[in-house]
Scaffold this active site. Structure first.
Site, PDB file in Angstrom:
ATOM      1  N   ASP A 104     -12.547  17.789 -43.276  1.00 18.09           N
ATOM      2  CA  ASP A 104     -13.304  19.030 -43.049  1.00 18.09           C
ATOM      3  C   ASP A 104     -12.438  20.212 -42.641  1.00 18.09           C
ATOM      4  O   ASP A 104     -12.912  21.158 -42.017  1.00 18.09           O
ATOM      5  CB  ASP A 104     -14.341  18.757 -41.942  1.00 18.09           C
ATOM      6  CG  ASP A 104     -13.709  18.041 -40.753  1.00 18.09           C
ATOM      7  OD1 ASP A 104     -12.490  18.212 -40.558  1.00 18.09           O
ATOM      8  OD2 ASP A 104     -14.423  17.330 -40.031  1.00 18.09           O
ATOM      9  N   GLU A 126     -13.890  10.543 -46.476  1.00 18.49           N
ATOM     10  CA  GLU A 126     -14.490  10.777 -45.152  1.00 18.49           C
ATOM     11  C   GLU A 126     -15.627  11.810 -45.274  1.00 18.49           C
ATOM     12  O   GLU A 126     -15.682  12.842 -44.604  1.00 18.49           O
ATOM     13  CB  GLU A 126     -13.476  11.240 -44.098  1.00 18.49           C
ATOM     14  CG  GLU A 126     -13.970  11.083 -42.672  1.00 18.49           C
ATOM     15  CD  GLU A 126     -13.000  11.643 -41.637  1.00 18.49           C
ATOM     16  OE1 GLU A 126     -12.815  12.869 -41.546  1.00 18.49           O
ATOM     17  OE2 GLU A 126     -12.406  10.832 -40.900  1.00 18.49           O
ATOM     18  N   GLU A 140     -15.509  23.060 -38.636  1.00 18.54           N
ATOM     19  CA  GLU A 140     -15.478  21.844 -39.457  1.00 18.54           C
ATOM     20  C   GLU A 140     -16.857  21.380 -39.924  1.00 18.54           C
ATOM     21  O   GLU A 140     -16.993  20.845 -41.023  1.00 18.54           O
ATOM     22  CB  GLU A 140     -14.779  20.715 -38.694  1.00 18.54           C
ATOM     23  CG  GLU A 140     -13.285  20.920 -38.480  1.00 18.54           C
ATOM     24  CD  GLU A 140     -12.940  21.780 -37.281  1.00 18.54           C
ATOM     25  OE1 GLU A 140     -13.858  22.245 -36.570  1.00 18.54           O
ATOM     26  OE2 GLU A 140     -11.734  22.007 -37.055  1.00 18.54           O
ATOM     27  N   HIS A 212      -7.313  20.033 -28.684  1.00 23.69           N
ATOM     28  CA  HIS A 212      -6.933  21.123 -29.587  1.00 23.69           C
ATOM     29  C   HIS A 212      -8.092  21.891 -30.181  1.00 23.69           C
ATOM     30  O   HIS A 212      -7.893  22.971 -30.733  1.00 23.69           O
ATOM     31  CB  HIS A 212      -6.070  20.600 -30.746  1.00 23.69           C
ATOM     32  CG  HIS A 212      -6.847  19.855 -31.790  1.00 23.69           C
ATOM     33  ND1 HIS A 212      -7.192  18.541 -31.650  1.00 23.69           N
ATOM     34  CD2 HIS A 212      -7.367  20.250 -32.989  1.00 23.69           C
ATOM     35  CE1 HIS A 212      -7.883  18.147 -32.708  1.00 23.69           C
ATOM     36  NE2 HIS A 212      -8.005  19.170 -33.537  1.00 23.69           N
ATOM     37  N   ARG A 214     -10.901  24.212 -31.674  1.00 21.62           N
ATOM     38  CA  ARG A 214     -11.089  25.663 -31.523  1.00 21.62           C
ATOM     39  C   ARG A 214     -12.218  25.983 -30.551  1.00 21.62           C
ATOM     40  O   ARG A 214     -12.105  26.918 -29.755  1.00 21.62           O
ATOM     41  CB  ARG A 214     -11.384  26.305 -32.883  1.00 21.62           C
ATOM     42  CG  ARG A 214     -10.124  26.497 -33.719  1.00 21.62           C
ATOM     43  CD  ARG A 214     -10.415  27.108 -35.079  1.00 21.62           C
ATOM     44  NE  ARG A 214      -9.182  27.169 -35.862  1.00 21.62           N
ATOM     45  CZ  ARG A 214      -8.574  28.301 -36.209  1.00 21.62           C
ATOM     46  NH1 ARG A 214      -9.082  29.465 -35.888  1.00 21.62           N
ATOM     47  NH2 ARG A 214      -7.459  28.277 -36.914  1.00 21.62           N
ATOM     48  N   HIS A 244      -0.542  19.936 -28.909  1.00 14.11           N
ATOM     49  CA  HIS A 244      -0.713  20.476 -30.256  1.00 14.11           C
ATOM     50  C   HIS A 244       0.175  21.713 -30.388  1.00 14.11           C
ATOM     51  O   HIS A 244       0.417  22.427 -29.410  1.00 14.11           O
ATOM     52  CB  HIS A 244      -2.188  20.861 -30.446  1.00 14.11           C
ATOM     53  CG  HIS A 244      -2.619  21.012 -31.865  1.00 14.11           C
ATOM     54  ND1 HIS A 244      -2.380  22.155 -32.592  1.00 14.11           N
ATOM     55  CD2 HIS A 244      -3.281  20.171 -32.694  1.00 14.11           C
ATOM     56  CE1 HIS A 244      -2.878  22.000 -33.814  1.00 14.11           C
ATOM     57  NE2 HIS A 244      -3.441  20.806 -33.899  1.00 14.11           N
TER      58      HIS A 244
HETATM   59  C1  UD1 Z   1      -6.733  22.346 -37.715  1.00 17.65           C
HETATM   60  C2  UD1 Z   1      -8.085  22.006 -38.357  1.00 17.65           C
HETATM   61  C3  UD1 Z   1      -8.835  20.996 -37.510  1.00 17.65           C
HETATM   62  C4  UD1 Z   1      -7.983  19.771 -37.247  1.00 17.65           C
HETATM   63  C5  UD1 Z   1      -6.642  20.188 -36.676  1.00 17.65           C
HETATM   64  C6  UD1 Z   1      -5.775  18.965 -36.625  1.00 17.65           C
HETATM   65  C7  UD1 Z   1      -9.188  23.798 -39.586  1.00 17.65           C
HETATM   66  C8  UD1 Z   1     -10.139  24.925 -39.533  1.00 17.65           C
HETATM   67  N1  UD1 Z   1      -8.918  23.204 -38.426  1.00 17.65           N
HETATM   68  O1  UD1 Z   1      -6.936  22.916 -36.416  1.00 17.65           O
HETATM   69  O2  UD1 Z   1     -10.016  20.585 -38.208  1.00 17.65           O
HETATM   70  O3  UD1 Z   1      -8.663  18.960 -36.324  1.00 17.65           O
HETATM   71  O4  UD1 Z   1      -6.010  21.159 -37.524  1.00 17.65           O
HETATM   72  O5  UD1 Z   1      -4.680  19.123 -35.808  1.00 17.65           O
HETATM   73  O6  UD1 Z   1      -8.717  23.473 -40.650  1.00 17.65           O
HETATM   74  N2  UD1 Z   1       0.879  25.489 -35.702  1.00 17.65           N
HETATM   75  C9  UD1 Z   1       2.238  25.399 -35.765  1.00 17.65           C
HETATM   76  N3  UD1 Z   1       2.796  24.299 -36.354  1.00 17.65           N
HETATM   77  C10 UD1 Z   1       2.058  23.286 -36.859  1.00 17.65           C
HETATM   78  C11 UD1 Z   1       0.662  23.383 -36.783  1.00 17.65           C
HETATM   79  C12 UD1 Z   1       0.081  24.490 -36.207  1.00 17.65           C
HETATM   80  O7  UD1 Z   1       2.954  26.280 -35.322  1.00 17.65           O
HETATM   81  O8  UD1 Z   1       2.618  22.298 -37.364  1.00 17.65           O
HETATM   82  C13 UD1 Z   1       0.264  26.651 -35.052  1.00 17.65           C
HETATM   83  C14 UD1 Z   1       0.251  27.932 -35.910  1.00 17.65           C
HETATM   84  O9  UD1 Z   1       0.465  29.047 -35.082  1.00 17.65           O
HETATM   85  C15 UD1 Z   1      -1.185  27.944 -36.433  1.00 17.65           C
HETATM   86  C16 UD1 Z   1      -1.940  27.370 -35.259  1.00 17.65           C
HETATM   87  O10 UD1 Z   1      -1.091  26.354 -34.742  1.00 17.65           O
HETATM   88  O11 UD1 Z   1      -1.598  29.235 -36.748  1.00 17.65           O
HETATM   89  C17 UD1 Z   1      -3.284  26.780 -35.578  1.00 17.65           C
HETATM   90  O12 UD1 Z   1      -3.219  25.918 -36.711  1.00 17.65           O
HETATM   91  P1  UD1 Z   1      -4.556  25.564 -37.530  1.00 17.65           P
HETATM   92  O13 UD1 Z   1      -4.309  24.661 -38.666  1.00 17.65           O
HETATM   93  O14 UD1 Z   1      -5.242  26.865 -37.858  1.00 17.65           O
HETATM   94  O15 UD1 Z   1      -5.294  24.717 -36.411  1.00 17.65           O
HETATM   95  P2  UD1 Z   1      -6.766  24.471 -36.061  1.00 17.65           P
HETATM   96  O16 UD1 Z   1      -7.715  25.255 -36.912  1.00 17.65           O
HETATM   97  O17 UD1 Z   1      -6.908  24.630 -34.617  1.00 17.65           O
HETATM   98  N1  UDP Z   2      -1.552  12.011 -33.687  1.00 19.80           N
HETATM   99  C1  UDP Z   2      -0.179  11.815 -33.814  1.00 19.80           C
HETATM  100  N2  UDP Z   2       0.644  12.371 -32.857  1.00 19.80           N
HETATM  101  C2  UDP Z   2       0.159  13.068 -31.792  1.00 19.80           C
HETATM  102  C3  UDP Z   2      -1.246  13.248 -31.679  1.00 19.80           C
HETATM  103  C4  UDP Z   2      -2.065  12.719 -32.661  1.00 19.80           C
HETATM  104  O1  UDP Z   2       0.277  11.173 -34.751  1.00 19.80           O
HETATM  105  O2  UDP Z   2       0.949  13.524 -30.966  1.00 19.80           O
HETATM  106  C5  UDP Z   2      -2.420  11.463 -34.742  1.00 19.80           C
HETATM  107  C6  UDP Z   2      -3.525  10.538 -34.264  1.00 19.80           C
HETATM  108  O3  UDP Z   2      -3.098   9.206 -34.330  1.00 19.80           O
HETATM  109  C7  UDP Z   2      -4.669  10.798 -35.219  1.00 19.80           C
HETATM  110  C8  UDP Z   2      -4.413  12.200 -35.720  1.00 19.80           C
HETATM  111  O4  UDP Z   2      -3.099  12.566 -35.299  1.00 19.80           O
HETATM  112  O5  UDP Z   2      -4.634   9.938 -36.348  1.00 19.80           O
HETATM  113  C9  UDP Z   2      -5.429  13.136 -35.142  1.00 19.80           C
HETATM  114  O6  UDP Z   2      -5.067  14.438 -35.383  1.00 19.80           O
HETATM  115  P1  UDP Z   2      -5.711  15.658 -34.631  1.00 19.80           P
HETATM  116  O7  UDP Z   2      -6.238  15.214 -33.318  1.00 19.80           O
HETATM  117  O8  UDP Z   2      -4.705  16.739 -34.681  1.00 19.80           O
HETATM  118  O9  UDP Z   2      -6.887  16.076 -35.625  1.00 19.80           O
HETATM  119  P2  UDP Z   2      -8.410  15.597 -35.801  1.00 19.80           P
HETATM  120  O10 UDP Z   2      -8.420  14.134 -36.013  1.00 19.80           O
HETATM  121  O11 UDP Z   2      -9.158  16.039 -34.582  1.00 19.80           O
HETATM  122  O12 UDP Z   2      -8.866  16.360 -36.996  1.00 19.80           O
END
Ligand code: UD1
Ligand code: UDP
Length: 388
Positions: A104, A126, A140, A212, A214, A244
């Site tokens: 999602d 999923e 999501e 993490h 939002r 995160h």
């Molecule tokens: C996103 C997903 C959420 C998922 C989560 C998993 C959407 C809308 N949200 O969260 O469903 O649970 O990922 O972790 O798709 N950033 C980095 N490096 C990274 C990753 C992120 O710097 O490797 C920073 C960036 O500044 C980025 C911010 O984190 O802009 C947020 O990343 P984003 O993918 O938008 O996160 P979420 O929407 O919170």
């Molecule tokens: N995870 C990981 N390292 C971490 C934290 C989480 O490998 O430091 C893995 C965890 O095992 C799970 C997945 O990341 O499978 C979950 O990701 P996240 O919580 O970012 O996203 P969500 O599942 O909420 O979409």
């Protein structure tokens, strides 16, 4: 003599962009790569940068095309626009037979919508998770509902998820209950067995925390930080919190928790190390989706720090509790589990309702059958008012 159509591999484009999509599509990619019926074309959007790269090599996923859409503090609308443009280009260039998306995220929604615009059928892994609250989790719940309007195959992890889809009018013939691929991956990784736990051998009770979402960012997350400080104040716990990469998370948790006794803030863990850390902990506090599924598989009680869950199966089984976002309630629930061995055992022994580790094989079996049929796979199903 005409060529046997089943001898030509089906070109399956797997679109993934975030850490959980990499984890949950890895079993599908590996199973495809291990056979000769499918040619997996893995496209990473780079919605996450470091957290995605950290996963892919470990999980033995070969990436064909890498996009680079992530921006610091990205806004959902800008991210969606960048994804739509670049995924449309890739799909026009590659012309896959199907597109596979998972879950999602914004990547999953854009992947499905771009495929629809290119008239390529979509498989949703999923499918069918619902809270019933359109803006929680945000965004999501809406994303996955929209993907359900687009997908041709709906691979639901549980019977309840499948029911959500048929209740929304999806044809039962397009819904398949497979289990969750996260369990396939967890079992695969534990069999590899090479991870290192982030806990020190301190003799304290070990608590693994991730935050993490939002909808939790800001004041709610600050309150959760206070609850964790209260928990650490007992003096008999070791809390490990892999932070995160999102700056919106770090802005809140670092000032609240850095330097606190009993709390280790660490960088995101690679999947092998995360699995080892989860296997070693006593208790999980999380707002993650995937961790709600993994914790019961390893008999770890999970307190879900959210006001809704799309995974009520774990709550009903007794393996997880939805404790909400109030710091006092969170602290009370965690202390109860630390201090009451009966309550603890009840949760730890509840079992895993999310699958048996064979979800990816079921996904592929279904797709194999449909692509073996003589007729082309349609983009959507006929509706009640379609002409015969
Ligand atoms: C996103 C997903 C959420 C998922 C989560 C998993 C959407 C809308 N949200 O969260 O469903 O649970 O990922 O972790 O798709 N950033 C980095 N490096 C990274 C990753 C992120 O710097 O490797 C920073 C960036 O500044 C980025 C911010 O984190 O802009 C947020 O990343 P984003 O993918 O938008 O996160 P979420 O929407 O919170
Ligand atoms: N995870 C990981 N390292 C971490 C934290 C989480 O490998 O430091 C893995 C965890 O095992 C799970 C997945 O990341 O499978 C979950 O990701 P996240 O919580 O970012 O996203 P969500 O599942 O909420 O979409």
């Amino acid at each position: 003599m005409s060529a046997d159509p089943s001898a030509v591999p089906v070109r399956a484009m797997l679109v993934l962009g975030t850490r959980p999509e990499a984890i949950k599509l890895a079993p599908v990619a590996r199973t495809m790569a291990g056979g000769d019926r499918f040619e997996p074309i893995v496209v990473t959007t780079g919605q996450h940068r470091e957290m995605l790269e950290q996963m892919l090599g470990l999980l033995c996923v070969d990436v064909r095309i890498s996009l680079d859409v992530m921006r610091n503090r990205q806004q959902l609308s800008d991210l969606t626009a960048r994804l739509m443009g670049s995924l449309g280009d890739v799909m026009r260039d590659q012309r896959p037979d199907l597109v596979v998306v998972q879950g999602d995220t914004t990547t999953a929604l854009a992947g499905a919508l771009a495929a629809f615009y290119e008239r390529i059928p979509v498989a949703h892994v999923e499918a069918g998770l619902r809270t019933g609250v359109p803006d929680n989790p945000f965004p999501e719940e809406l994303n996955r509902s929209l993907i359900a309007r687009i997908a041709r195959w709906h691979f639901a992890p549980t019977a309840r998820a499948a029911r959500h889809l048929t209740d929304e009018g999806v044809s039962p013939e397009q819904v398949f209950t497979t289990g969750n691929t996260v369990i396939d991956n967890l079992l695969w990784v534990l069999a590899e067995g090479a991870g290192t736990s982030a806990f020190r051998a301190s003799g304290a009770r070990r608590i693994l925390v991730t935050l993490h979402r939002r909808e939790n960012q800001g004041e709610r997350m600050r309150g959760m930080g206070r609850a964790l400080r209260g928990l650490a104040g007992r003096g008999d716990v070791e809390i490990v919190l892999p932070l995160h990469k999102s700056p919106a998370v770090r802005d809140v948790l670092l000032p609240e928790l850095a330097g606190q006794n009993g709390i280790s803030l660490v960088e995101p863990l690679g999947y092998l190390d995360f699995a080892a850390t989860l296997a070693e902990c006593d208790l999980v506090l999380t707002d993650s989706g995937g961790i709600q599924e993994e914790a019961p598989s390893l008999s770890k009680p999970a307190l879900v720090l959210r006001t809704t869950t799309e995974r009520p199966e774990a709550v009903e089984a007794g393996a997880a509790r939805l404790v909400g976002t109030d710091p006092e309630v969170i602290l009370g629930a965690a202390e109860e589990l630390l201090d009451d061995p009966v309550a603890y055992r009840r949760m730890a022994c509840a079992g895993n309702p999310f699958g048996d580790g064979r979800a990816a094989a079921r996904v592929l079996a279904r797709l194999t059958e449909d692509f073996a049929a003589e007729v082309p796979v349609p983009l959507t199903s006929p509706g009640p008012y379609s002409a015969a």
